[in-house]
Write a protein that holds these residues in place. Structure first.
Motif, short mmCIF file in Angstrom:
data_model
loop_
_atom_site.label_atom_id
_atom_site.label_comp_id
_atom_site.label_asym_id
_atom_site.label_seq_id
_atom_site.Cartn_x
_atom_site.Cartn_y
_atom_site.Cartn_z
N GLY A 3 -32.51 -10.70 0.81
CA GLY A 3 -32.48 -11.17 2.18
C GLY A 3 -31.12 -10.99 2.80
O GLY A 3 -30.14 -10.66 2.13
N THR A 4 -31.09 -11.20 4.10
CA THR A 4 -29.82 -11.31 4.81
C THR A 4 -29.44 -12.79 4.77
O THR A 4 -30.24 -13.64 5.18
N GLU A 28 -26.36 -15.98 5.20
CA GLU A 28 -25.09 -16.44 5.79
C GLU A 28 -24.47 -17.45 4.83
O GLU A 28 -25.09 -18.47 4.51
N GLN A 85 -36.02 -9.85 3.08
CA GLN A 85 -36.17 -8.40 2.99
C GLN A 85 -37.18 -8.07 1.89
O GLN A 85 -37.25 -8.75 0.87
N ASP A 108 -32.83 -13.89 7.04
CA ASP A 108 -34.01 -13.05 7.12
C ASP A 108 -34.38 -12.57 5.73
O ASP A 108 -33.50 -12.23 4.94
N VAL A 142 -21.93 -13.03 6.84
CA VAL A 142 -23.33 -12.62 6.81
C VAL A 142 -23.44 -11.36 5.95
O VAL A 142 -22.75 -10.37 6.17
N VAL A 143 -24.32 -11.41 4.94
CA VAL A 143 -24.46 -10.32 3.99
C VAL A 143 -25.92 -9.89 3.93
O VAL A 143 -26.83 -10.72 3.81
N ARG A 144 -26.15 -8.59 4.01
CA ARG A 144 -27.49 -8.03 3.89
C ARG A 144 -27.73 -7.57 2.45
O ARG A 144 -26.79 -7.37 1.70
N ASP A 145 -28.99 -7.42 2.08
CA ASP A 145 -29.37 -6.95 0.74
C ASP A 145 -28.89 -7.89 -0.36
O ASP A 145 -28.57 -7.45 -1.47
#
Length: 208
Positions: free
Chosen positions: A102-103, A105, A94, A92, A5-8
């Motif tokens: 987004g975040t 997966e 952003q 999600d 899972v990675v954000r940004d």
């Protein structure tokens, strides 16, 4: 798994579907995407292509890496070449960066045993399609090693079919789907060739 899972993660909504291994040329002209591509080039990082149309943005897309900057224009626009790497799902959205993000997966296939008959059928159908379309017979060893994504990345399917491949988390299921797609493509090639032959013979194409 947290490491999947990675954000940004930068997102590029487009009217196309990219597949792993597929080469995709992009013309970057909007300021926000020029910023995004510039950061990806600086970091050597990926961004994600997601299919967007009147129905909205699909939740599953394909990450791509920039393999080459083909042209930089004086006004800041770029032509780049990218290659698909791996599928992801948007967890999600952003809206706190200079570009869509987004975040996400990154998705993995379910554990399963490879089906030899399914593999052979897909490789045979793909080999026949390539031979029919290009008059070039693929190398047997290279063909045997190709995955569903690698084969599909070289064929111009419709967007729904490509999205369907991205959504599947089973290689056996993807192989069955591409087999049907390759066979359908061969039928269309047969029809086109017959139509062209009729057009050459009498100047008309009759549909019955």
């Amino acid at each position: 798994m947290p490491d999947r899972v990675v954000r940004d993660f930068p997102l590029f909504p487009l009217g196309i579907v990219a597949l792993p291994h597929e080469l995709v040329r992009l013309h970057i002209f909007e300021e926000r995407y020029r910023t995004m591509v510039g950061e990806c080039l600086e970091r050597g990082s990926e961004f994600g292509i997601v299919w967007s149309d009147d129905e909205g943005v699909r939740p599953v897309g394909c990450a791509v890496e920039i393999t080459d900057v083909l042209e930089r224009m004086d006004d800041g626009r770029l032509n780049i070449l990218t290659r698909g790497t791996r599928p992801f799902r948007i967890v999600d959205e952003q809206h706190d960066l200079a570009y869509p993000a987004g975040t996400v997966e990154f998705l993995t296939d379910k554990a399963e045993r490879a089906d030899t008959r399914t593999q052979n059928a897909a490789h045979e159908a793909y080999g026949e399609l390539v031979t029919q379309a290009t008059d070039h017979e693929p190398d047997a060893d290279e063909l045997t090693a190709m995955t569903a994504y690698q084969m599909a990345a070289t064929v111009d399917f419709g967007l729904d079919a490509k999205q369907g491949l991205l959504d599947l988390r089973s290689e056996n299921a993807r192989l069955r789907l591409v087999t049907r797609l390759f066979r359908a493509a061969m039928k269309r090639l047969d029809f086109i060739e017959r139509a062209q032959e009729r057009a050459r013979s009498n100047g008309r194409v009759r549909f019955s």
